[in-house]
Design an enzyme around this catalytic site. Structure first.
Site, PDB file in Angstrom:
ATOM      1  N   GLU A 197       0.947  -1.014   0.041  1.00 31.29           N
ATOM      2  CA  GLU A 197       0.115   0.108   0.003  1.00 31.29           C
ATOM      3  C   GLU A 197       0.925   1.265  -0.052  1.00 31.29           C
ATOM      4  OE1 GLU A 197      -4.199  -1.328   2.237  1.00 31.29           O
ATOM      5  OE2 GLU A 197      -2.368  -0.727   3.656  1.00 31.29           O
ATOM      6  N   CYS A 219      -0.887   6.860   9.754  1.00 34.98           N
ATOM      7  CA  CYS A 219       0.028   6.401  10.347  1.00 34.98           C
ATOM      8  C   CYS A 219      -0.043   5.081  11.270  1.00 34.98           C
ATOM      9  CB  CYS A 219       1.017   7.337  11.263  1.00 34.98           C
ATOM     10  SG  CYS A 219       2.611   6.986  11.749  1.00 34.98           S
TER      11      CYS A 219
END
Length: 333
Positions: free
Chosen positions: A85, A324
């Protein structure tokens, strides 16, 4: 392949050396996925390249767009079934792309989804480049903060930087590239000695070894003071400021006295602290809960009073698991 290697290939194929520059531009400026598309090369050369060489496949199989316009790309890397990703984030200054350097990760940080399932394999420099070339928007900066620990794939990462910054390719300035690390001390020294002028982001997550070990197994290998000494060497050698990433977890590492201790540790360093309240979804994998905004601001205020430049990072792409610590090896079903 870099231009020197391509020149050697041209010699093997009995074609002029200048064809290497043309081929390099097709690969790294135009992001060509097939040799047969390179229409300024002779047909004979294109056929020879197709028979002798291989352009790593990197195909977008799924995109997701967040309500804040962040875009997550799921890439298929070909026949081995590996998926990775990348995340595209829009800012006032342009688009920043967060790319993966490994499929999976073996660092085992407690709140990070990339560690689920461990390390599948390292990515090649070409696979890192392909993530950039397959994004339709023009990218003005790159952060190596997706799946994987970049410095655990050191040679390929350095090769990627050389390719992506080459004037005949994407020609991205090294100062627009950020390399992150959970704190691999020998590799920080090695990167410093190369003087590449890239930005370095180092995950701290605690002002002491005791707290840091709750987040990161690597802290058992490299004590905090040893890590900070390597970081001081990096700034002294490169004259580049280090960003310290600090994930705030409620009642674990967010108390004012812990901010005081962090300020003491970082006093006199050329640095910036990026505070990141952990994602609420990390509770699915750990006991960490995000620090409330008011407490995060109080923590930041302590650092600021001690003249440590500090920001609280806004979370982008949280609703599509693109924030994150949320990227991982996934499949396109």
């Amino acid at each position: 392949m870099n231009i020197q290697e391509l020149r050697g290939l041209m010699a093997e194929l009995n074609h002029p050396a200048y064809r290497a520059e043309q081929l390099f531009e097709w690969l790294h400026r135009r992001g060509a996925a097939s040799f047969m598309d390179m229409n300024n090369l002779p047909v004979a050369l294109r056929e020879a390249l197709a028979g002798e060489c291989h352009i790593p496949p990197c195909r977008v199989v799924k995109t997701q767009t967040s309500k804040d316009t962040t875009v997550k790309y799921l890439f298929s890397l070909g026949e081995d079934g590996v998926h990775i990703e990348s995340v595209l984030m829009g800012y006032n200054h342009g688009f920043s792309l967060c790319i993966s350097t490994q499929a999976g990760c073996r660092m085992g940080c407690k709140f990070c989804a990339s560690a689920i399932g461990g390390l599948v394999r390292n990515l090649t420099a070409g696979e890192m480049c392909a993530q950039v070339y397959n994004v339709p928007e023009g990218v003005s900066s790159i952060v190596l903060m997706g799946c994987g620990e970049p410095l655990d794939n050191f040679d390929a990462v350095v090769r990627f930087i050389a390719l992506i910054t080459h004037p005949k390719g994407a020609n991205l300035g090294a100062r627009h590239i950020t390399v992150s690390t959970c704190g691999l001390v020998p590799e920080i020294y090695a990167l410093a000695r190369m003087k590449l002028q890239v930005n370095l982001a180092v995950s701290l997550h605690g002002p002491s070894d005791e707290i840091r070990r709750q987040f990161m197994p690597v802290a058992n290998r490299y004590p905090l003071e040893e890590l900070l000494e390597a970081c001081r060497f990096y700034t002294d050698t490169t004259r580049r400021r280090i960003t310290y990433e600090y994930a705030l977890a409620s009642r674990i590492n967010d108390a004012p006295q812990q901010a005081q201790e962090l300020a003491r540790r970082l006093r006199g360093q050329l640095c910036h602290v990026n505070l990141i309240p952990v994602n609420a979804k990390s509770r699915e994998r750990s006991h960490f809960a995000p620090t409330p905004r008011r407490e995060a601001e109080a923590f930041a205020a302590v650092l600021t009073r001690h003249h440590i430049p500090t920001t609280i990072r806004r979370s982008l792409g949280n609703d599509i698991a693109a924030a994150c610590g949320q990227l991982r090896v996934q499949h396109g079903e």
